[in-house]
Design an enzyme around this catalytic site. Structure first.
Site, PDB file in Angstrom:
ATOM      1  N   TYR A  24       0.477  -1.059   0.153  1.00  0.00           N
ATOM      2  CA  TYR A  24       0.000  -0.171  -0.191  1.00  0.00           C
ATOM      3  C   TYR A  24       0.987   1.311   0.165  1.00  0.00           C
ATOM      4  CZ  TYR A  24      -2.439   4.077   2.025  1.00  0.00           C
ATOM      5  OH  TYR A  24      -2.835   4.649   1.769  1.00  0.00           O
ATOM      6  N   SER A 106      -0.953  13.976   7.485  1.00  0.00           N
ATOM      7  CA  SER A 106      -1.757  13.871   6.816  1.00  0.00           C
ATOM      8  C   SER A 106      -3.564  13.946   8.029  1.00  0.00           C
ATOM      9  CB  SER A 106      -2.317  12.545   6.262  1.00  0.00           C
ATOM     10  OG  SER A 106      -3.372  12.144   5.904  1.00  0.00           O
ATOM     11  N   GLN A 126      -2.485  19.225   6.520  1.00  0.00           N
ATOM     12  CA  GLN A 126      -2.907  18.386   4.891  1.00  0.00           C
ATOM     13  C   GLN A 126      -4.228  18.384   5.421  1.00  0.00           C
ATOM     14  OE1 GLN A 126      -4.138  15.202   4.007  1.00  0.00           O
ATOM     15  NE2 GLN A 126      -4.618  16.190   1.893  1.00  0.00           N
ATOM     16  N   TYR A 128      -8.077  17.224   2.947  1.00  0.00           N
ATOM     17  CA  TYR A 128      -8.431  17.088   1.659  1.00  0.00           C
ATOM     18  C   TYR A 128      -9.976  17.243   1.856  1.00  0.00           C
ATOM     19  CZ  TYR A 128      -5.410  13.123   0.557  1.00  0.00           C
ATOM     20  OH  TYR A 128      -4.348  12.610  -0.122  1.00  0.00           O
ATOM     21  N   THR A 154      -4.585  19.248  -0.494  1.00  0.00           N
ATOM     22  CA  THR A 154      -4.856  18.474  -1.991  1.00  0.00           C
ATOM     23  C   THR A 154      -5.471  18.956  -2.743  1.00  0.00           C
ATOM     24  OG1 THR A 154      -3.716  16.869   0.150  1.00  0.00           O
ATOM     25  CG2 THR A 154      -3.769  16.638  -1.993  1.00  0.00           C
ATOM     26  N   LYS A 215      -1.209  22.059  -2.715  1.00  0.00           N
ATOM     27  CA  LYS A 215      -0.290  20.732  -2.696  1.00  0.00           C
ATOM     28  C   LYS A 215      -0.440  20.121  -4.127  1.00  0.00           C
ATOM     29  CE  LYS A 215       1.176  16.245  -1.010  1.00  0.00           C
ATOM     30  NZ  LYS A 215       0.968  15.316  -1.405  1.00  0.00           N
ATOM     31  N   SER A 237       3.993  18.396  -7.189  1.00  0.00           N
ATOM     32  CA  SER A 237       3.765  17.230  -6.775  1.00  0.00           C
ATOM     33  C   SER A 237       3.415  16.378  -7.777  1.00  0.00           C
ATOM     34  CB  SER A 237       2.995  16.933  -5.135  1.00  0.00           C
ATOM     35  OG  SER A 237       3.001  16.450  -5.384  1.00  0.00           O
ATOM     36  N   HIS A 239       1.660  13.702  -6.287  1.00  0.00           N
ATOM     37  CA  HIS A 239       1.844  12.525  -4.785  1.00  0.00           C
ATOM     38  C   HIS A 239       2.142  11.816  -4.501  1.00  0.00           C
ATOM     39  CE1 HIS A 239      -2.411  13.118  -2.556  1.00  0.00           C
ATOM     40  NE2 HIS A 239      -2.600  11.268  -2.708  1.00  0.00           N
ATOM     41  N   ASP A 270       8.091  17.969  -4.031  1.00  0.00           N
ATOM     42  CA  ASP A 270       8.189  16.273  -3.274  1.00  0.00           C
ATOM     43  C   ASP A 270       7.842  15.561  -4.364  1.00  0.00           C
ATOM     44  OD1 ASP A 270       5.319  15.769  -4.016  1.00  0.00           O
ATOM     45  OD2 ASP A 270       4.859  15.915  -1.483  1.00  0.00           O
ATOM     46  N   GLY A 271       8.865  14.863  -4.345  1.00  0.00           N
ATOM     47  CA  GLY A 271       8.622  13.287  -5.037  1.00  0.00           C
ATOM     48  C   GLY A 271       9.839  12.670  -5.878  1.00  0.00           C
TER      49      GLY A 271
HETATM   50  C1  LIG Z   1       1.680   5.725   1.168  1.00  0.00           C
HETATM   51  C2  LIG Z   1       0.674   7.457   1.066  1.00  0.00           C
HETATM   52  C3  LIG Z   1       0.282   8.078   1.500  1.00  0.00           C
HETATM   53  C4  LIG Z   1      -0.200  10.152   1.249  1.00  0.00           C
HETATM   54  N1  LIG Z   1      -1.395   9.856   1.497  1.00  0.00           N
HETATM   55  C5  LIG Z   1      -1.662  11.339   1.519  1.00  0.00           C
HETATM   56  C6  LIG Z   1      -2.426  11.889   2.432  1.00  0.00           C
HETATM   57  O1  LIG Z   1      -2.235  11.750   2.684  1.00  0.00           O
HETATM   58  N2  LIG Z   1      -2.046  13.378   1.270  1.00  0.00           N
HETATM   59  C7  LIG Z   1      -1.422  13.858   0.362  1.00  0.00           C
HETATM   60  O2  LIG Z   1      -1.522  15.196   0.666  1.00  0.00           O
HETATM   61  N3  LIG Z   1      -0.721  13.294   0.191  1.00  0.00           N
HETATM   62  C8  LIG Z   1      -0.288  11.935   0.174  1.00  0.00           C
HETATM   63  N4  LIG Z   1       0.506  11.142  -0.151  1.00  0.00           N
HETATM   64  C9  LIG Z   1       1.521  12.005  -0.969  1.00  0.00           C
HETATM   65  C10 LIG Z   1       2.651  12.076  -0.126  1.00  0.00           C
HETATM   66  O3  LIG Z   1       2.418  13.856   0.228  1.00  0.00           O
HETATM   67  C11 LIG Z   1       3.271  13.326  -1.468  1.00  0.00           C
HETATM   68  O4  LIG Z   1       3.358  13.578  -2.556  1.00  0.00           O
HETATM   69  C12 LIG Z   1       4.554  12.302  -2.259  1.00  0.00           C
HETATM   70  O5  LIG Z   1       4.708  10.939  -1.250  1.00  0.00           O
HETATM   71  C13 LIG Z   1       6.234  11.933  -2.295  1.00  0.00           C
HETATM   72  O6  LIG Z   1       7.064  10.848  -2.760  1.00  0.00           O
HETATM   73  P1  LIG Z   1       7.560   9.916  -2.393  1.00  0.00           P
HETATM   74  O7  LIG Z   1       6.559   9.192  -1.804  1.00  0.00           O
HETATM   75  O8  LIG Z   1       8.051   9.712  -3.251  1.00  0.00           O
HETATM   76  O9  LIG Z   1       8.377  10.690  -1.439  1.00  0.00           O
HETATM   77  C14 LIG Z   1       0.375   9.675  -0.091  1.00  0.00           C
HETATM   78  C15 LIG Z   1       1.583   9.230  -0.126  1.00  0.00           C
HETATM   79  C16 LIG Z   1       1.879   7.942   0.234  1.00  0.00           C
HETATM   80  C17 LIG Z   1       3.087   7.057  -0.450  1.00  0.00           C
END
Ligand SMILES: Cc1cc2nc3c(=O)[nH]c(=O)nc-3n(C[C@H](O)[C@H](O)[C@H](O)COP(=O)(O)O)c2cc1C
Length: 344
Positions: A24, A106, A126, A128, A154, A215, A237, A239, A270-271
């Protein structure tokens, strides 16, 4: 304790997490093309060091939305830390505070916001936008009351993209999602608002009184739309490759967004940011800060609060070393000359 550098953090996390939880966290959306490309996209940008610079003292401090923070490395909002460690977000918050890194909590956290806030010090929340706007507004208000200094809204998630590994059944069964507050997760009011729009950014700013960070933008014109809706900052981003698959890369988008709105709003990215060199690349392209997603989850799974602290401490040390080697005295000293491109 974190493993020696020779053993990768992700491998250790894979060993210590239940398979469905690891899957996940690790998953991307669609054919996972964006996910597959995101780390490489940074590495393809060559660094152009300055020489004969006095780097006796190097500072990683940056100013974000008027606050001075010790490091431009932030913890990205990621859901359900309770699946990675029994202390969940409380452990993440402790690790972040000790390392001096800003934590973006989150809205899908598995612990009460008030308890997380006690551990984290200043944090960003953060949000939603859900069909029942009242729930999102309530999170924003509560966050402001317990010490959040910014809201990260987001904007790339009008629906949640399908992934090969969805939220583990475990999460629902154990009631891990605090925001549900005993409600049925299938309740339509709890689903993402498909009609999420500029008025939501304005309203969330008004109900919380906090600066809003939008975001999930990948275009200059979309960053302008966020600015016009009152956003004080945007996060470039994808995501983490978990929403629209097959997008342009974050570094490519970052350059465009900075060109368009960089003088007016703060820009973060990010990413796939994994090394001090990646952070310097992002700063050189005009970002003020970066957010780190999955590696923090891996560190949490492997070592709890201490794991998160050590990971962030080592990452910031790597950034400091990279800045020195690149001939920069501070994060703020990084300029467009540090990377290849039209500017150089
Ligand atoms: C398991 C998981 C859960 C995430 N949950 C959220 C979230 O609740 N809200 C949100 O804005 N982004 C969420 N994201 C995106 C992250 O904020 C972020 O944009 C992303 O993980 C950055 O990439 P990286 O994992 O390669 O560092 C999630 C990412 C992952 C991997």
């Amino acid at each position: 304790m974190l493993p020696p550098r020779s053993v990768s953090l992700v491998d250790r996390a894979r060993e210590s997490l239940p398979a469905e939880v690891f899957a996940y966290y690790a998953a991307g959306a669609g054919a996972q093309q964006t996910l597959a490309e995101q780390e490489q996209a940074w590495r393809e940008i060559g660094l152009r060091p300055r020489v004969l610079q006095d780097v006796s003292l190097v500072s990683t401090e940056v100013s974000l939305l008027g606050d001075t923070v010790a490091s431009p490395i932030l913890i990205a909002p990621t859901a359900l830390h309770g699946l990675a460690h029994p202390d969940g977000e409380l452990a993440t918050a402790r690790g972040a505070r000790k390392a001096g890194c800003r934590y973006v909590v989150s809205m899908r956290a598995s612990r009460r916001l008030s308890s997380i806030a006690e551990e984290s010090g200043p944090f960003w929340q953060q949000v939603y936008v859900l069909n029942d706007r009242g729930i999102s507004d309530e999170v924003a208000r509560r966050a402001a009351q317990v010490g959040a200094t910014a809201l990260v809204v987001t904007v790339d998630t009008p629906i949640v993209a399908r992934k090969p590994a969805e939220i583990p059944a475990l999460a629902w069964a154990t009631g891990l999602l605090d925001v549900l507050d005993g409600r049925d997760p299938a309740d339509p009011r709890l689903q993402q608002a498909r009609d999420l729009g500029p008025p939501d950014l304005r309203r969330l700013h008004e109900v919380s009184g906090l600066p809003v960070v939008a975001k999930g933008v990948l275009r200059g014109d979309q960053a302008l739309k966020c600015r016009d809706a009152g956003a004080a900052a945007v996060v470039v981003s994808t995501h983490g490759g978990r929403q629209l698959d097959g997008t342009i890369t974050v570094p490519a988008a970052l350059a465009e967004v900075v060109r368009t709105v960089g003088g007016e709003v703060e820009v973060y990215a990010d990413g796939g940011v994994r090394t001090g060199g990646d952070v310097v690349r992002a700063l050189a392209l005009g970002a003020r800060a970066v957010l780190i997603g999955r590696p923090v989850l891996w560190a949490l799974a492997v070592g709890g609060a201490a794991g998160v602290h050590e990971y962030l401490r080592d990452f910031t040390a790597d950034l400091s070393e990279t800045l020195a080697l690149a001939g920069c005295r501070s994060a703020a000293d990084v300029g467009a000359d540090l990377v290849e491109g039209p500017a150089s």
